[in-house]
Design a protein around this motif. Structure first.
Motif, short mmCIF file in Angstrom:
data_model
loop_
_atom_site.label_atom_id
_atom_site.label_comp_id
_atom_site.label_asym_id
_atom_site.label_seq_id
_atom_site.Cartn_x
_atom_site.Cartn_y
_atom_site.Cartn_z
N SER A 4 -8.72 2.79 0.47
CA SER A 4 -7.67 3.63 1.04
C SER A 4 -8.27 4.55 2.08
O SER A 4 -9.48 4.70 2.19
CB SER A 4 -7.00 4.46 -0.06
OG SER A 4 -7.80 5.58 -0.38
N SER A 41 -0.69 0.22 7.24
CA SER A 41 -1.74 0.42 8.24
C SER A 41 -2.07 -0.87 8.98
O SER A 41 -2.45 -0.85 10.15
CB SER A 41 -2.99 1.00 7.59
OG SER A 41 -3.43 0.16 6.55
N LEU A 80 -2.56 14.45 -0.78
CA LEU A 80 -2.46 13.81 0.53
C LEU A 80 -1.01 13.53 0.96
O LEU A 80 -0.78 13.15 2.10
CB LEU A 80 -3.18 12.46 0.49
CG LEU A 80 -4.65 12.44 0.84
CD1 LEU A 80 -5.21 11.04 0.68
CD2 LEU A 80 -4.88 12.93 2.25
N TYR A 81 -0.04 13.74 0.07
CA TYR A 81 1.34 13.34 0.35
C TYR A 81 1.88 13.94 1.64
O TYR A 81 2.29 13.22 2.54
CB TYR A 81 2.25 13.67 -0.84
CG TYR A 81 3.70 13.45 -0.52
CD1 TYR A 81 4.19 12.16 -0.35
CD2 TYR A 81 4.57 14.52 -0.35
CE1 TYR A 81 5.52 11.94 -0.04
CE2 TYR A 81 5.89 14.30 -0.04
CZ TYR A 81 6.37 13.01 0.11
OH TYR A 81 7.68 12.80 0.45
N LYS A 84 -0.08 12.95 4.85
CA LYS A 84 0.04 11.52 5.13
C LYS A 84 1.45 11.18 5.60
O LYS A 84 1.63 10.37 6.51
CB LYS A 84 -0.34 10.71 3.88
CG LYS A 84 -0.57 9.26 4.18
CD LYS A 84 -1.22 8.53 3.01
CE LYS A 84 -1.46 7.08 3.36
NZ LYS A 84 -2.09 6.34 2.28
N ARG A 85 2.45 11.79 5.00
CA ARG A 85 3.83 11.54 5.44
C ARG A 85 4.04 12.02 6.87
O ARG A 85 4.67 11.34 7.68
CB ARG A 85 4.82 12.21 4.48
CG ARG A 85 6.25 11.81 4.79
CD ARG A 85 7.19 12.27 3.71
NE ARG A 85 8.55 11.96 4.08
CZ ARG A 85 9.48 11.58 3.26
NH1 ARG A 85 9.20 11.44 1.99
NH2 ARG A 85 10.68 11.33 3.67
N HIS A 88 2.38 9.57 9.12
CA HIS A 88 3.18 8.35 9.23
C HIS A 88 4.28 8.53 10.26
O HIS A 88 4.51 7.65 11.09
CB HIS A 88 3.77 7.97 7.88
CG HIS A 88 2.83 7.22 7.01
ND1 HIS A 88 3.24 6.23 6.15
CD2 HIS A 88 1.50 7.29 6.86
CE1 HIS A 88 2.20 5.74 5.50
NE2 HIS A 88 1.14 6.37 5.92
#
Length: 170
Positions: A4, A41, A80-81, A84-85, A88
């Motif tokens: 990851s 990814s 990381l939510y 990372k969102r 994205h």
């Protein structure tokens, strides 16, 4: 992928290995257009093939209006939510200028793409799933109950069936 993004150096090595393998495939089979599913990814990596191979266009297909990162997808790295969102969303918006088009399997999915990514409506093509649901309407009644009874299960027990995987021909 084997790693990851949380293991950044190994993640980068994975991406380089996969990109090289994809590049070799594109060149070997002289691929012009790529269509991907399940935005991850690797879909972003495919976009880079437009600059390093003969690939002329990349299309992304979305099967769900809930395509954004969900908390459940990061069970071990909850911290990381949010970053990372956000990343994205930025990547979706950056990729919008590179993607040849988006294929949505319903109007709802197409609208979700526009809501999350922005003004890409001109690039979204809705191609509804080709399943004739009326054809399977009879399964709503007796057949399901008969199968459950034959298996000795309650009427409300959920069942799932799959067909065997066909043999690969090389």
């Amino acid at each position: 992928r084997k790693h990851s993004i949380a293991a950044l150096p190994l993640f980068v090595l994975d991406m380089a290995r996969i990109w090289k393998a994809m590049t070799d495939l594109v060149r070997k089979y002289d691929i012009d257009v790529i269509q991907t599913h399940l935005l991850t990814s690797l879909d972003y990596l495919v976009l880079l093939l437009r600059y390093t191979t003969p690939v002329r266009a990349v299309y992304w297909t979305f099967h769900s209006f809930q395509f954004e990162l969900d908390r459940d997808q990061l069970p071990r790295h909850r911290w990381l939510y949010r970053p990372k969102r956000a990343a994205h969303r930025l990547l979706y918006r950056w990729a919008a200028s590179l993607v040849g088009g988006y294929i949505a399997i319903s109007e709802q999915v197409g609208q979700a793409l526009v809501d999350v990514i922005g003004s890409i409506g001109h690039k979204v093509e809705v191609i509804p799933n080709g399943v004739d649901v009326d054809r399977y309407a009879s399964a709503q009644g007796g057949a399901r109950h008969a199968i459950r009874a034959e298996l000795g299960l309650e009427k409300t027990t959920r069942l799932m069936a799959s067909s065997p995987t066909p043999a690969c021909v090389s």
